[in-house]
Scaffold this motif. Structure first.
Motif, short mmCIF file in Angstrom:
data_model
loop_
_atom_site.label_atom_id
_atom_site.label_comp_id
_atom_site.label_asym_id
_atom_site.label_seq_id
_atom_site.Cartn_x
_atom_site.Cartn_y
_atom_site.Cartn_z
N ILE A 254 75.83 67.58 137.41
CA ILE A 254 77.11 67.73 136.72
C ILE A 254 77.44 66.38 136.11
O ILE A 254 77.46 65.36 136.81
N THR A 255 77.65 66.36 134.81
CA THR A 255 77.96 65.10 134.12
C THR A 255 79.19 65.30 133.24
O THR A 255 79.53 66.43 132.89
N PRO A 256 79.86 64.21 132.89
CA PRO A 256 80.96 64.34 131.94
C PRO A 256 80.45 64.88 130.61
O PRO A 256 79.26 64.81 130.31
N ARG A 257 81.34 65.42 129.84
CA ARG A 257 80.96 65.95 128.52
C ARG A 257 81.12 64.87 127.48
O ARG A 257 82.13 64.17 127.43
N ARG A 258 80.13 64.74 126.63
CA ARG A 258 80.16 63.72 125.57
C ARG A 258 81.16 64.12 124.48
O ARG A 258 81.40 65.29 124.23
N LYS A 259 81.69 63.10 123.83
CA LYS A 259 82.56 63.34 122.68
C LYS A 259 81.69 63.79 121.51
O LYS A 259 80.70 63.15 121.19
N PRO A 260 82.05 64.90 120.88
CA PRO A 260 81.26 65.36 119.73
C PRO A 260 81.34 64.35 118.58
O PRO A 260 82.41 63.79 118.32
#
Length: 173
Positions: free
Chosen positions: A142-148
């Motif tokens: 589980i990782t943070p979501r990257r900024k698009p």
């Protein structure tokens, strides 16, 4: 006792020699002769990472263990991110603070996801959830979501990242 001191504190051999009242050459000889014996004795007491972390979420991160730059040309030890030479070690911990595993070293120039894949961690922790930082995207953790690119993060992405951050930073118990 000298070898255990060197393992635990990691001093330079000259400092250990002064502390134990022997020459640096004696420290080196004792280290070379006794380290394999200590490793053999301790090998039977290393717990299985999968058993230690059973039923728990595992937090994973890489760290650069700095080393003296013996010959940086072509060794792969130089980490551009840290601007230093060393080895990348993967460290797995439970939320309670237990340390179920530390990986074998890989050159410091290698990214966390490479070190993760080279380690035994993917198999050892396959049956439980794990949390990692953005360096582990694509690992199954589980990782943070990257900024698009070129856009703002959605409210859902912000909430998901907040949850990951809060859980991985919260104090145990």
């Amino acid at each position: 006792m000298l070898v255990l001191f060197l393992l635990r504190q990691n001093p330079v051999q000259q400092a250990a020699a002064e502390l134990f009242g022997v020459s640096q050459a004696t420290v080196s000889r004792r280290w070379t002769a006794l380290l394999p014996v200590v490793e053999k004795v301790l090998a039977g007491h290393v717990p299985d990472p999968a058993e230690v972390s059973a039923g728990r979420i595992v937090l994973v991160d890489g760290t650069l263990v700095t080393t003296w730059d013996w010959a940086s040309e072509g060794t792969g030890l130089f980490s551009g991110k840290n601007r230093d030479t060393g080895f990348n070690l993967q460290v797995a911990a439970t939320h309670a603070g237990d340390l179920p595993a530390v990986s074998a070293p890989v050159p410091g120039s290698r990214h966390d996801i490479h070190a993760w894949r080279q380690s035994t961690f993917p198999e050892a922790f396959a049956e439980r959830e794990g949390i990692g930082d953005l360096g582990y995207t694509g690992s199954g953790l589980i990782t943070p979501r990257r900024k698009p690119p070129g856009r703002k993060r959605s409210a859902g992405d912000k909430a998901a990242n907040r949850s990951v951050r809060i859980f991985s930073a919260a104090s145990p118990g």
